[in-house]
Design an enzyme around this catalytic site. Structure first.
Site, mmCIF file in Angstrom:
data_model
loop_
_atom_site.group_PDB
_atom_site.id
_atom_site.type_symbol
_atom_site.label_atom_id
_atom_site.label_comp_id
_atom_site.label_asym_id
_atom_site.label_seq_id
_atom_site.Cartn_x
_atom_site.Cartn_y
_atom_site.Cartn_z
ATOM 1 N N ASP A 41 -9.615 -3.810 -5.337
ATOM 2 C CA ASP A 41 -9.557 -2.874 -3.777
ATOM 3 C C ASP A 41 -9.685 -1.265 -3.639
ATOM 4 O O ASP A 41 -10.567 -0.359 -4.792
ATOM 5 C CB ASP A 41 -7.547 -2.692 -4.449
ATOM 6 C CG ASP A 41 -7.158 -2.553 -3.013
ATOM 7 O OD1 ASP A 41 -7.773 -1.732 -2.664
ATOM 8 O OD2 ASP A 41 -6.383 -2.908 -3.277
ATOM 9 N N SER A 67 0.893 -0.998 -0.021
ATOM 10 C CA SER A 67 0.300 0.539 -0.182
ATOM 11 C C SER A 67 1.206 1.446 0.249
ATOM 12 O O SER A 67 1.639 1.410 -1.108
ATOM 13 C CB SER A 67 -1.326 0.130 1.198
ATOM 14 O OG SER A 67 -1.899 0.915 0.888
ATOM 15 N N HIS A 89 -7.796 -4.698 -1.036
ATOM 16 C CA HIS A 89 -7.133 -4.590 -0.867
ATOM 17 C C HIS A 89 -6.228 -5.981 0.478
ATOM 18 O O HIS A 89 -5.007 -5.523 0.384
ATOM 19 C CB HIS A 89 -7.545 -3.085 0.374
ATOM 20 C CG HIS A 89 -5.891 -2.241 0.392
ATOM 21 N ND1 HIS A 89 -5.528 -1.575 -0.574
ATOM 22 C CD2 HIS A 89 -5.029 -2.258 1.952
ATOM 23 C CE1 HIS A 89 -4.357 -1.150 -0.246
ATOM 24 N NE2 HIS A 89 -4.176 -1.358 1.643
#
Length: 682
Positions: free
Chosen positions: A617, A532, A652
């Site tokens: 995501d 991320s 995610h």
């Protein structure tokens, strides 16, 4: 040959600067050409690593074999009930259950997530709450991976679902003390910002639910909870740097919420309530926060009194309230600490003592402040996650749960240590490391260094069953506690955001150089990993010093920073201005452009790179890593592979399920082992 990504002209001009983005067309989840391209990339990945299939299978089975087939969480005692979750052998999802008065009593199953998941490729219960009378269970389920949930309410007496189903909610749920009123949070379905809180009475349709709070500032998000005293419902609306709380009597849930203290730019605070007092954790005139109190009948700031003073070297992170004690989560010199004070005016002031050189500890939630039992968690790079209960009166302490590791794990087989790297500006940056006791420390071992460095999130040392597969094959694992997190206090965060973001990247480079200079590894065997915002870190670092690394794994990386932050229709963008800056302002635009991984890809040799992504995501849109891989291949001057894996059924956090997610870990580890010559012999 890798898939050929069509290059379509697309120019973006901002502040007089024109950027070419030939892969902008990938920004469309519904485009069949995009889906076809992602499938081609996945096929290409499998083709390139076909030789690693036996190793991947071995790693998966190895990691899976360390997990108990049947596992149970630490039971939490609430009003006579023991609540816990357990896994059955061979099943992917937990079963939530409870027992009355004794752990030897018959089991009352609340929710079997395995049944919920039937027919779904992805299933995650994002939040669940039992009413205070223990009759109703409200739970929110995400079946796609975008954290958009459906809310169900189960009558635990009749075992029947109530007829209402509430759509488009987050996992944030709270019951009022009348046992009939449920508050839930919904989000803007375009930006995925939690922005509304509704009041729901049992039996009514969603259309009848009353909006009690709406956050109209697009940089804020909101949620609701209940105080430790159970007397107040508390709405918390927050941005990166500012908070505002609203309160309502939990026994009169159809009243109107009132503001506790109006938001002021830069004032971060949170509140709890017990024994007639509000406790306020606030950074007003206290960069590392201080704790204040005020009577619940006189909440005006003039009545706030300091309870725990601000200290320059100690960050106050949280607290729990007991009848006689006040227990605080602190952080000092990069290590978390637990401090016990007298809440009622006594002289008690003590710290729990831990012996590992690098570790993490923290307070666990306790539902009954009148019960003098402190519950806290502890783990280190060599110690599995452990939950302790400590009698606050006698000091007697016991382990109530510890993650059991099968497969012959012995704590004494591993060593951990902490060293410091010197950043370009002279700042000392901690690095936590772990390795097998037989691993040579002469530069010949491969080393994987992990980093994040954003949002003030500290990367505490943690134990990993999966990581043992690397350590047992001779890897050293390191965590770089770089600026942008709060590892060394709040100023650590301030020095790694917005116009000081480059400190995050140069800190990480300094850590990588240090483990080489100190003789732990060599550049030919040094690997890096981040996810991320940690993927943004990797992208900036690889553009700057690709020569430092043999291989990298970027998990769901946030790499197209400028384009994303210029598009306020993309989920979560507007709430990020205080973190990265607002590129609509030229100074911020120029600074962000200087490190944006996608924009700064250069014609140079890059190390071997595996990039992972999730089609659904909600935090880093799949097209960012997809575009980045295509541009890296355009610019790659070396012969190292650049590979992309997109989970077509997840978001995610990757795959849902207890074991399925291990397949992605096995993919990453096999890739790294292969790049440093450790893939032989499976």
């Amino acid at each position: 040959m890798p898939p050929i990504a069509p290059r379509l002209p697309h120019a973006i001009t901002t502040h007089g600067v024109t950027r070419q983005d030939p892969y902008f067309w990938m920004n469309d989840r519904e485009n069949p050409d995009v889906i076809a391209y992602l499938n081609q990339e996945n096929a290409y990945l499998e083709e390139q690593i076909r030789h690693l299939a036996p190793l991947r299978a071995t790693l998966f089975e190895e990691m899976k074999s360390r997990m108990k087939p049947r596992e149970e969480s630490a039971p939490l005692f609430v009003d006579g009930w023991f609540y816990y979750a357990r896994y059955e052998e061979g099943k992917e999802y937990p079963i939530h259950a409870r027992k009355w008065q004794s752990l030897d009593a018959s089991e009352d199953i609340l929710l079997d997530v395995n049944l919920l998941a039937e027919g779904h490729a992805y299933c995650a219960v994002m939040g669940s709450k039992v009413s205070a009378d223990h009759r109703y269970l409200a739970y929110a389920v995400d079946f796609q991976g975008r954290r958009i949930c459906d809310l169900y309410i189960l009558d635990l007496h009749t075992r029947q679902l109530l007829p209402e189903v509430i759509n488009g909610v987050t996992g944030n749920l709270t019951w009022a003390m009348d046992h009939q009123t449920l508050f839930y949070t919904t989000m803007d379905l375009d930006t995925l910002r939690a922005n509304r809180i509704f009041r729901h009475s049992l039996g009514q349709e969603q259309e009848q639910d009353e909006l009690v709070f709406e956050e109209t500032d697009e940089t804020f998000h909101c949620g609701i909870g209940r105080s430790s005293s159970k007397k107040f419902l508390i709405i918390q609306s927050s941005s990166t740097l500012t908070d505002e709380a609203w309160i309502l009597d939990a026994y009169q849930p159809h009243g109107e919420f009132r503001v506790f203290r109006a938001r002021e730019r830069g004032h971060e605070y949170s509140i709890d309530h017990f024994d007639g007092l509000f406790y306020i954790l606030s950074n007003e005139h206290a960069v590392n926060f201080q704790l204040l109190t005020c009577p619940d009948a006189a909440i005006e700031p003039a009545n706030w009194a300091i309870r725990v003073l601000h200290r320059e070297d100690t960050l106050l992170e949280g607290f729990e309230l007991f009848e006689q004690e006040l227990v605080i989560d602190e952080r000092r010199n990069g290590l978390s600490q637990i401090r016990i004070l007298s809440r009622t005016g006594g002289q008690r002031d003590e710290y729990l003592v831990f012996n590992d050189p690098t570790y993490t500890c923290g307070l666990d939630h306790h539902p009954d402040p009148m019960r003098p039992v402190l519950r806290y968690h502890y783990q280190s790079l060599t110690t599995p996650a452990t939950i302790f209960e400590r009698d606050l009166r006698t000091g007697e302490e016991k382990i109530v749960w510890q993650k059991e590791v099968l497969g012959g794990f012995q704590h004494g087989d591993y060593r951990s240590e902490r060293i410091f790297a010197t950043a370009p500006d002279g700042t000392q940056v901690p690095v936590s490391m772990v390795y097998h006791r037989d691993t040579p420390l002469n530069g010949s071992a491969p080393l994987l260094i992990y980093g994040y460095g954003s949002y003030g999130m500290s990367m505490d040392p943690y134990f990993s069953l999966s990581r043992l597969s690397l350590l047992n094959r001779g890897f050293i694992f390191a965590i770089a506690h770089i600026r942008g997190g709060s590892d060394m206090g709040r100023t650590w965060y301030e020095q790694g955001r917005q116009m000081q973001k480059w400190n995050t990247f140069t800190d990480f480079i300094a850590c990588a150089e240090t483990v080489i200079q100190a003789g732990y590894t060599a550049a030919a065997r040094l690997c890096c990993m981040g996810g991320s915002a940690g993927g943004l870190l990797l992208g900036a670092v690889l553009n700057t010093r690709p020569d430092l690394f043999a291989a990298a794994v970027a998990q769901v990386p946030f790499v197209d920073v400028v384009t994303t932050m210029l598009d306020d229709t993309i989920p979560l963008t507007t709430g990020e201005y205080d973190e990265w800056g607002n590129p609509n302002e030229k100074e911020a635009f120029d600074y962000m452009l200087s490190y944006s991984p996608y924009d700064q890809v250069k014609e140079q040799p890059y190390p071997a790179l595996l990039v992972t992504s999730g089609l659904h995501d909600s935090q880093v849109q799949f097209w960012e890593p997809t575009k980045w891989v295509a541009r890296l291949r355009d610019m790659q001057q070396g012969d190292m592979p650049i590979l992309l894996f997109t989970n077509m059924e997840a978001g995610h956090g990757g795959a849902s399920g207890r074991f399925e997610s291990l397949k992605e870990v096995a993919l990453e580890y096999a890739f790294l082992l292969d790049r440093v010559g450790k893939a032989g012999g499976n």
